[in-house]
Design an enzyme around this catalytic site. Sequence first.
Site, short mmCIF file in Angstrom:
data_model
loop_
_atom_site.label_atom_id
_atom_site.label_comp_id
_atom_site.label_asym_id
_atom_site.label_seq_id
_atom_site.Cartn_x
_atom_site.Cartn_y
_atom_site.Cartn_z
N SER A 140 0.83 -1.20 0.00
CA SER A 140 0.00 0.00 0.00
C SER A 140 0.87 1.26 0.00
O SER A 140 1.72 1.42 -0.88
CB SER A 140 -0.94 -0.05 1.20
OG SER A 140 -2.02 0.81 1.06
N ASP B 82 -8.75 -3.65 -6.34
CA ASP B 82 -8.22 -3.12 -5.08
C ASP B 82 -8.97 -1.83 -4.73
O ASP B 82 -9.06 -0.92 -5.55
CB ASP B 82 -6.72 -2.84 -5.23
CG ASP B 82 -6.03 -2.53 -3.91
OD1 ASP B 82 -6.57 -1.71 -3.14
OD2 ASP B 82 -4.96 -3.11 -3.65
N HIS C 123 -7.37 -5.63 -0.87
CA HIS C 123 -6.24 -4.71 -0.92
C HIS C 123 -4.94 -5.48 -0.79
O HIS C 123 -4.71 -6.18 0.20
CB HIS C 123 -6.39 -3.71 0.23
CG HIS C 123 -5.36 -2.62 0.25
ND1 HIS C 123 -4.86 -2.05 -0.91
CD2 HIS C 123 -4.73 -2.00 1.29
CE1 HIS C 123 -3.98 -1.11 -0.59
NE2 HIS C 123 -3.88 -1.08 0.73
#
Length: 514
Positions: free
Chosen positions: A228, A455, A483
């Site tokens: 991320s 995502d 995610h």
Amino acid sequence: MDTRRLFRISATALVAAGLLLSGCSSDSASGAGTGTRTGAGSTAEQAALKKFYGQKLAWRSCGAAGFDCATMKAPLDYAKPDGTEISLAVARKKATGPGKRLGSLQVNPGGPGGSAIGYLQAYAGIGYPAPVRARYDMVAVDPRGVADSEPVECLTGKEMDAYTQVDQTPDDPREETLLTTSFKKFAAGCEKRSAKILPHVSTVDAARDMDIFRAALGDKKLTYVGASYGTFLGATYAELFPGNTGRLVLDGAMDPSLPARELNRDQTAGFETAFTSFAADCVKRKDCPLGTKSVADVGARMKAFFTALDAKPVATGESRRLTESLATTGVIAAMYDESTWPQLREALTTAMAGDGSALLSLADSYYERDGDGTYANLMFANSAVNCLDLPPAFSGPAEVTAALPSFEQASPVFGEGLAWASLNCAYWPTKATGTAHRIEAKGAAPIVVVGTTRDPATPYKWAVSLADQLSSATLLTYDGDGHTAYGRGSDCIDTAINTYLLEGTPPKPATKCS
């Protein structure tokens, strides 16, 4: 609902993820500034940094699972390395064997604001694939401003409770004033409690700390898995220190070339994509609280439920009631991992029947609020880093109002709230030091960029863009929900990344997994 640019694996999604820890010290590590393109400073500054690069870490046991912890020193201000020093928390779990040790594998779970050490100890150091843990010391450093590394503090628990309940879909000027006042109070609290560290928590600062950690561990090259926001941190490192990059995995990639408003709007669309996937699954199930008619009808019912909460919050069995903002955050929290969808269906069912406790629990997990009413510093650090890295998305309410149609087009369900949530940095006490720009990292070793097609927090097109920007990148695609992709159940993804980490061989171009 302060979900603005929170590129992270949420508390709920962390349960399904796993990652890693650290090594030993030697004189073979590269010195300050080796391979640096930017940020190394003058010759005098580089000389002053040598004491940091040459430091020896005093490891101590910190946990029954074989983890070690230490404190690392870094300059508060890299432009003044002879000035104030700060202390950064680091941790490791030594390679278990068998096989030759490959060095240290640094990890970062995202955020910004996520504790890398917490991630390491709860998941990475025990949940990463055994062959990787056998060959690497698993290591982490809490970025400056985060958790145990000079944490940014802003509000008390009660103040944070009030902040999270403020209406973020204002219907009139009075509600707009209440919202902007809450952002101003948040920013003022950060300045009051964290003035010293606040100007020095940028991603560039954190990347430079990572290079000191690499050297202190005795590694010539950085091996790294960032998830991320951790992909932006890893890409920034490659830009600053291309000659020091080893094997970098950037999973759930951000696009560093986008300004804040476009990032926020893209992420809004990402959550809509994830919600559409949830809705398509929900309509097939008899227990879907949003109906079984169609995906569009599920979205309309979800929006109608939020609107009803705006007018009349629901009881939760405690002093806090389930407001529209908290409910929206709870739903968004469940979008990070499809394994949470059954929990979300049940939470929505009970909330619609007058009990908002389950949906409130999802929101609390997102905010990292404990049962005693205390909060981790995730949200404080998140704002501090984001507001320093890029100029604000909006300068005031008028700009938000003008942009609402585009946000609502991106997401009929979440667009309005996420647009207003993007106003936070307009009132930040520290001026942004970063700007949106392409990162090419010319001269870096091969890098693997991973993107998930649905995502919610880091849209797939960002991974495509980052892989195109980085001069040595290969894109690895996961056709799925949730995610990030590594360690989430795809043998194809895990095998490709494990092979890269253990053998140095990136996946073939255009590799796609499901």
